[in-house]
Design an enzyme around this catalytic site. Sequence first.
Site, PDB file in Angstrom:
ATOM      1  N   HIS A  74       7.476 -17.438  22.786  1.00 18.47           N
ATOM      2  CA  HIS A  74       5.715 -17.514  23.388  1.00 18.47           C
ATOM      3  C   HIS A  74       6.047 -19.159  22.068  1.00 18.47           C
ATOM      4  CE1 HIS A  74       6.724 -12.888  22.757  1.00 18.47           C
ATOM      5  NE2 HIS A  74       5.260 -13.110  23.664  1.00 18.47           N
ATOM      6  N   ASP A 117      10.143  -6.394  26.508  1.00 17.20           N
ATOM      7  CA  ASP A 117       9.381  -7.405  26.646  1.00 17.20           C
ATOM      8  C   ASP A 117       8.664  -7.708  25.398  1.00 17.20           C
ATOM      9  OD1 ASP A 117       7.224  -5.672  26.043  1.00 17.20           O
ATOM     10  OD2 ASP A 117       6.461  -5.493  28.397  1.00 17.20           O
ATOM     11  N   SER A 118       7.711  -8.377  25.449  1.00 19.43           N
ATOM     12  CA  SER A 118       6.754  -9.026  24.238  1.00 19.43           C
ATOM     13  C   SER A 118       5.999  -7.672  22.842  1.00 19.43           C
ATOM     14  CB  SER A 118       5.712 -10.050  24.332  1.00 19.43           C
ATOM     15  OG  SER A 118       6.328 -11.373  25.260  1.00 19.43           O
TER      16      SER A 118
END
EC number: 2.3.1.251
Length: 199
Positions: A74, A117-118
């Site tokens: 990120h 995913d995140s």
Amino acid sequence: MNYKDIINACILSGVFLLHSPSALADTPSVGVSKGQESLQPAAEGNLWQRLIRNVSLAWNSPHQELYIPVNTWHNRWTYDDEKIASYNERPWGVGYGKYRYDEDNNWHSVYAMAFMDSHNRVEPILGYGYQKMWIPGEREGWRFGAGFTASITARYEYHYIPLPLPLPLISIEYNRLSLQTTYIPGTYNNGNVLFTWIR
């Protein structure tokens, strides 16, 4: 992280990949040698026809590859520290693809992948990838690529509704090992993710 979610997403992605449209199934396959296929000039037809032809040729190729997600970074300039601390940056998962190199040594692939995913939720993705490849003259076995993927994904926070996801691709390859990555653009505290996998 729930292992059952990962298994279900992998099975679902595989089912999507194995059910090609009849237009793809009717396309005859062409001569193949070490991942390269000869075909008629790519300039034939309009952009849509060329895309369908390239997807079809990749789909009918006997060459297969495994995708292993390795990192989700990120962008630190676009996120609060609190958000960064809460996100998963190890996207456990797996993927499968069929690929070919065309007469210009450019890479084409159809693939399906599922990963965490995140937010540690399963995210499936499937699509077509293309990369223009550059082979340095003196460096045997090395290739560098840049291109795009036209894909469809689904996310937990959107109730797994299929979403189109066109993205850029770059890669560094040595023989059959490739480190491939894409950047998902976004806004502050959303998107702006560098996603990397090995294939």
